[in-house]
Design an enzyme around this catalytic site. Structure first.
Site, mmCIF file in Angstrom:
data_model
loop_
_atom_site.group_PDB
_atom_site.id
_atom_site.type_symbol
_atom_site.label_atom_id
_atom_site.label_comp_id
_atom_site.label_asym_id
_atom_site.label_seq_id
_atom_site.Cartn_x
_atom_site.Cartn_y
_atom_site.Cartn_z
ATOM 1 N N SER A 151 35.968 -14.050 -4.694
ATOM 2 C CA SER A 151 34.975 -14.079 -5.765
ATOM 3 C C SER A 151 34.996 -12.760 -6.518
ATOM 4 C CB SER A 151 33.577 -14.290 -5.179
ATOM 5 O OG SER A 151 32.607 -14.175 -6.200
ATOM 6 N N LYS A 179 32.921 -11.155 0.557
ATOM 7 C CA LYS A 179 34.051 -11.494 -0.318
ATOM 8 C C LYS A 179 34.941 -10.283 -0.567
ATOM 9 C CE LYS A 179 33.637 -15.904 -0.820
ATOM 10 N NZ LYS A 179 34.712 -16.823 -0.387
HETATM 11 N N1 LIG Z 1 30.567 -22.143 -6.625
HETATM 12 C C1 LIG Z 1 30.692 -20.911 -7.099
HETATM 13 O O1 LIG Z 1 30.037 -20.509 -8.093
HETATM 14 C C2 LIG Z 1 31.673 -19.964 -6.465
HETATM 15 C C3 LIG Z 1 31.955 -18.762 -7.130
HETATM 16 C C4 LIG Z 1 32.856 -17.878 -6.577
HETATM 17 C C5 LIG Z 1 33.481 -18.197 -5.375
HETATM 18 N N2 LIG Z 1 33.183 -19.360 -4.743
HETATM 19 C C6 LIG Z 1 33.886 -19.646 -3.488
HETATM 20 O O2 LIG Z 1 34.518 -20.899 -3.580
HETATM 21 C C7 LIG Z 1 34.651 -21.471 -2.269
HETATM 22 C C8 LIG Z 1 34.173 -22.915 -2.301
HETATM 23 O O3 LIG Z 1 32.804 -22.916 -2.640
HETATM 24 P P1 LIG Z 1 32.080 -24.161 -3.312
HETATM 25 O O4 LIG Z 1 31.290 -23.637 -4.442
HETATM 26 O O5 LIG Z 1 33.030 -25.260 -3.543
HETATM 27 O O6 LIG Z 1 31.054 -24.532 -2.125
HETATM 28 P P2 LIG Z 1 30.635 -25.928 -1.482
HETATM 29 O O7 LIG Z 1 30.585 -26.989 -2.506
HETATM 30 O O8 LIG Z 1 29.426 -25.620 -0.685
HETATM 31 O O9 LIG Z 1 31.865 -26.243 -0.502
HETATM 32 C C9 LIG Z 1 32.141 -25.409 0.579
HETATM 33 C C10 LIG Z 1 33.120 -26.093 1.492
HETATM 34 O O10 LIG Z 1 33.345 -25.207 2.615
HETATM 35 C C11 LIG Z 1 33.125 -25.968 3.800
HETATM 36 N N3 LIG Z 1 32.700 -25.139 4.909
HETATM 37 C C12 LIG Z 1 31.540 -24.453 5.058
HETATM 38 N N4 LIG Z 1 31.519 -23.852 6.260
HETATM 39 C C13 LIG Z 1 32.688 -24.156 6.859
HETATM 40 C C14 LIG Z 1 33.251 -23.850 8.113
HETATM 41 N N5 LIG Z 1 32.593 -23.129 9.028
HETATM 42 N N6 LIG Z 1 34.493 -24.316 8.405
HETATM 43 C C15 LIG Z 1 35.156 -25.068 7.513
HETATM 44 N N7 LIG Z 1 34.663 -25.436 6.331
HETATM 45 C C16 LIG Z 1 33.438 -24.971 6.013
HETATM 46 C C17 LIG Z 1 32.076 -26.997 3.426
HETATM 47 O O11 LIG Z 1 32.071 -28.045 4.374
HETATM 48 P P3 LIG Z 1 30.787 -29.043 4.536
HETATM 49 O O12 LIG Z 1 30.885 -30.047 3.419
HETATM 50 O O13 LIG Z 1 30.960 -29.628 5.900
HETATM 51 O O14 LIG Z 1 29.547 -28.181 4.413
HETATM 52 C C18 LIG Z 1 32.589 -27.411 2.060
HETATM 53 O O15 LIG Z 1 33.649 -28.320 2.190
HETATM 54 C C19 LIG Z 1 33.836 -20.569 -1.333
HETATM 55 O O16 LIG Z 1 34.718 -19.717 -0.634
HETATM 56 C C20 LIG Z 1 32.960 -19.763 -2.292
HETATM 57 O O17 LIG Z 1 32.611 -18.509 -1.766
HETATM 58 C C21 LIG Z 1 32.302 -20.257 -5.251
#
Ligand SMILES: NC(=O)c1ccc[n+]([C@@H]2O[C@H](COP(=O)([O-])OP(=O)(O)OC[C@H]3O[C@@H](n4cnc5c(N)ncnc54)[C@H](OP(=O)(O)O)[C@@H]3O)[C@@H](O)[C@H]2O)c1
Length: 253
Positions: A151, A179
């Site tokens: 991030s 991050k």
């Molecule tokens: N959304 C944003 O604005 C944003 C911005 C910058 C970076 N990011 C990064 O992008 C990545 C994806 O985020 P997202 O926004 O897509 O979030 P999300 O919709 O909450 O999805 C997160 C995913 O990670 C899985 N997960 C959580 N804990 C886990 C564990 N212990 N082992 C394996 N899988 C696990 C979740 O599984 P479950 O479905 O079982 O919960 C889900 O599939 C993250 O690394 C986040 O930090 C996101």
């Protein structure tokens, strides 16, 4: 899953069942007929449900269970990939949690521990465990790739820049620190495998509407959050390594 995985490039993405991870799966499966995507999920039922929503299938996709906070789960996932495919061409470390996931925990220490367990220890253990499979892909002529979905919040350069758009978000110290640590893991691995020609890069998907932030109304649509990750996951031998970027270009480390 459709077809036959022989001679396919094998991709593992953690947290592939929803959000940005699922967008990455969608894009890879729609655009890469020579890929077999292993959609990592904590519960197979969630992975299967996600796959049932896929409309365009050029490549293959199948669910695989992996919880990155459990070394047993990571080991079982790696053993399954070894047994079924004998190699891994691409690892995408996408699974992650944000501050909303830890807000009910009773102390700052507990919040930090939970965030680091997934975003740092999980990323480190998953990467370390996947290295032998990535080496097997290299032995078969592949260019191994590792993509770290980190991030811009983990950027020291952004954090210290008072004109950065999220300067006021510097209060999110636990998540930002996790991050930053994940970026360091990516940077270290890029140097460790630079001479072998592996492509190991970090990227920020941008602020996207997902469960991670309770689909915040001011966040951007999730689809484009997959673009840079897919570019990095499909690099060839001439591609960059040791970079941190987003859809628009370079991010400061
Ligand atoms: N959304 C944003 O604005 C944003 C911005 C910058 C970076 N990011 C990064 O992008 C990545 C994806 O985020 P997202 O926004 O897509 O979030 P999300 O919709 O909450 O999805 C997160 C995913 O990670 C899985 N997960 C959580 N804990 C886990 C564990 N212990 N082992 C394996 N899988 C696990 C979740 O599984 P479950 O479905 O079982 O919960 C889900 O599939 C993250 O690394 C986040 O930090 C996101």
């Amino acid at each position: 899953m459709a077809g036959n995985s022989a001679n396919k490039q094998i991709v593992l993405i953690t947290g592939g069942n929803q959000g940005i991870g699922f967008e990455i799966v969608k894009k890879l499966v729609a655009e890469q007929p020579t890929y077999h995507v292993l959609l990592g999920c904590r519960a197979l039922s969630k992975g299967e449900e996600a796959i049932s929503k896929l409309e365009k299938l050029a490549g293959l996709v199948s669910p695989i269970e992996v919880d990155v906070t459990s070394n047993d789960s990571i080991a079982a996932c790696v053993a399954q990939i070894d047994r079924q495919h004998g190699k891994l061409d691409v690892l995408i470390n996408n699974a992650g949690i944000g501050r909303h996931a830890v807000e009910d925990l009773p102390s700052l220490r507990a919040k930090m521990a939970a965030l680091f367990d997934v975003n740092v220890f999980g990323v480190m253990e998953m990467t370390d465990a996947a290295i032998p499979l990535l080496k097997k892909a290299a032995d078969q002529g592949s260019v191994p790739r590792i993509v770290f979905i980190t991030s811009e919040m983990g950027s020291l350069g952004n954090t210290l820049n008072s004109s950065w758009k999220y300067y006021k978000s510097n209060t999110s110290v636990p998540y930002k620190s996790s991050k930053a640590a994940a970026n360091m893991i990516g940077a270290c691995y890029s140097t460790l495998f630079q001479n072998e020609g592996w492509k190991i890069n970090c990227c920020c998907p941008g602020f996207r509407k997902t469960a991670f932030n309770h689909h915040m109304s001011n966040a951007m649509d999730v689809e484009e959050g997959a673009v840079r990750a897919v570019e990095l996951a499909t690099l060839d031998k001439d591609g960059p390594t040791g970079t941190f970027s987003n859809i628009d270009g370079t991010e400061p480390w």
